[in-house]
Design an enzyme around this catalytic site. Sequence first.
Site, PDB file in Angstrom:
ATOM      1  N   ASP A 166      14.067  26.546  54.368  1.00  0.00           N
ATOM      2  CA  ASP A 166      15.476  26.777  54.111  1.00  0.00           C
ATOM      3  C   ASP A 166      15.592  28.115  53.376  1.00  0.00           C
ATOM      4  O   ASP A 166      14.610  28.609  52.817  1.00  0.00           O
ATOM      5  CB  ASP A 166      16.023  25.635  53.251  1.00  0.00           C
ATOM      6  CG  ASP A 166      17.462  25.842  52.852  1.00  0.00           C
ATOM      7  OD1 ASP A 166      18.261  26.235  53.714  1.00  0.00           O
ATOM      8  OD2 ASP A 166      17.793  25.610  51.668  1.00  0.00           O
ATOM      9  N   ASP A 204      18.862  29.354  51.315  1.00  0.00           N
ATOM     10  CA  ASP A 204      19.641  29.328  50.075  1.00  0.00           C
ATOM     11  C   ASP A 204      19.035  28.364  49.065  1.00  0.00           C
ATOM     12  O   ASP A 204      18.771  27.196  49.390  1.00  0.00           O
ATOM     13  CB  ASP A 204      21.082  28.931  50.367  1.00  0.00           C
ATOM     14  CG  ASP A 204      21.799  29.945  51.238  1.00  0.00           C
ATOM     15  OD1 ASP A 204      22.992  30.169  51.013  1.00  0.00           O
ATOM     16  OD2 ASP A 204      21.162  30.525  52.143  1.00  0.00           O
TER      17      ASP A 204
END
Length: 409
Positions: free
Chosen positions: A202, A204
């Site tokens: 991922d 963020d």
Amino acid sequence: MPKNTPYSLPKDSKAWQQAVDSIASLLPKDTHLQDFDTLQSLPVFALIVVLPSHIPTLDIHHYVQSWVDEQPNWHLVTVAEDTQAHFVEVAIDDIDTTQATARPPFVSVQVYRYLLVPVTDTLMHPAKTSAAAHIIDDQLTTRLRHDLAQNSLAQNSLTQNSLAQNDSTQESSTQTSSAELVDCHILSVGHMLRTHKLACFDMDSTLIEQEVIVELAKAAGVGDQVETITEAAMRGEIDFDESFVQRVALLQGLSTDVLDDICTRLTLSTGARATISALKALGYHTVLVSGGFTYFAHYIAEQLGIDEVHANHLDIEDGEVTGHVQMPIVNGNKKAAIVAHTAERLGLAMSQVVCVGDGANDLPMMADADLGVAYRAKPIVQARADAAINVTGLEGVLYALGYPAFIPA
């Protein structure tokens, strides 16, 4: 101080396999030591203790051994590095000067690696695996965290000559700090024995420290509204697609002039460069798969040398964000589908995949991977991940994979 230091990690190490070989007599009859699926079904665990070097510490090995000595049903093996392993060098900047504030490239730690195996037929059964892991977590690692916290408080009190605090304050401090003092991973030994080749991250709050949509919202003057929606989505309290549509709609009219400025303000998570560099040196294919936007994801991937990027397209018209969402949204299920498709394209099984994230929308891909790692994640994610990283930078992923601490080459 030199600009960078070459560190090394073992590639194709047989350390965990050698540890398993040493307990062959304790395994069920006719267990094939190369049958990783069978081994993963048994209550044979890798225990990995990751302790930051700056933490006032107990004698970790003595502590773990003492617990095992009190447990007649368990046998402990210390995992020693394979002296015949081939080591690869990873050149890492001593200080990451690309960030707004110069800082070390990763957290210095001590990594302790053990194999825990039951010595009774009663426990040595696939049906007992979850219960056995819970016993280890409840009786050993929870106690270790508590005692480390107490020890740290005592040491800090002595070194700082601090004023006495009331009992409730001390208790609160202990509870707050205990999870931040040590990472204890209790994993099936199958995770340690398999050769992983695909690592998906991922973006963020994982590869970077910010939530990009929150930064966009601040620039648009709707920061508080968007942050509230984002936090609720990451905790799994509202549907990701619904939250995404709501947040993007609030960005309508935002000038694209601010996008490059936001890019320059994004800060990489501690250990991100070291982790990606190490995984690449170890032969991994790396993927950034984000519920954020390609504009920023490509920028971060280029900074880190990540192989490919999947994210949402930020719809722009006449130099302004339209506030419209282009389908399909890269939500949790889409992330999982991207990971599965990428593995298939590369000719890899899902048992060779590692996924890392922090939010509820990362759970589907983490569940499908052989190893799902939560990085400084929300409680719901930590509870469902195979391993949770709280005390190191992103390089903690390497320790959850069974690698030893970085050492100078």
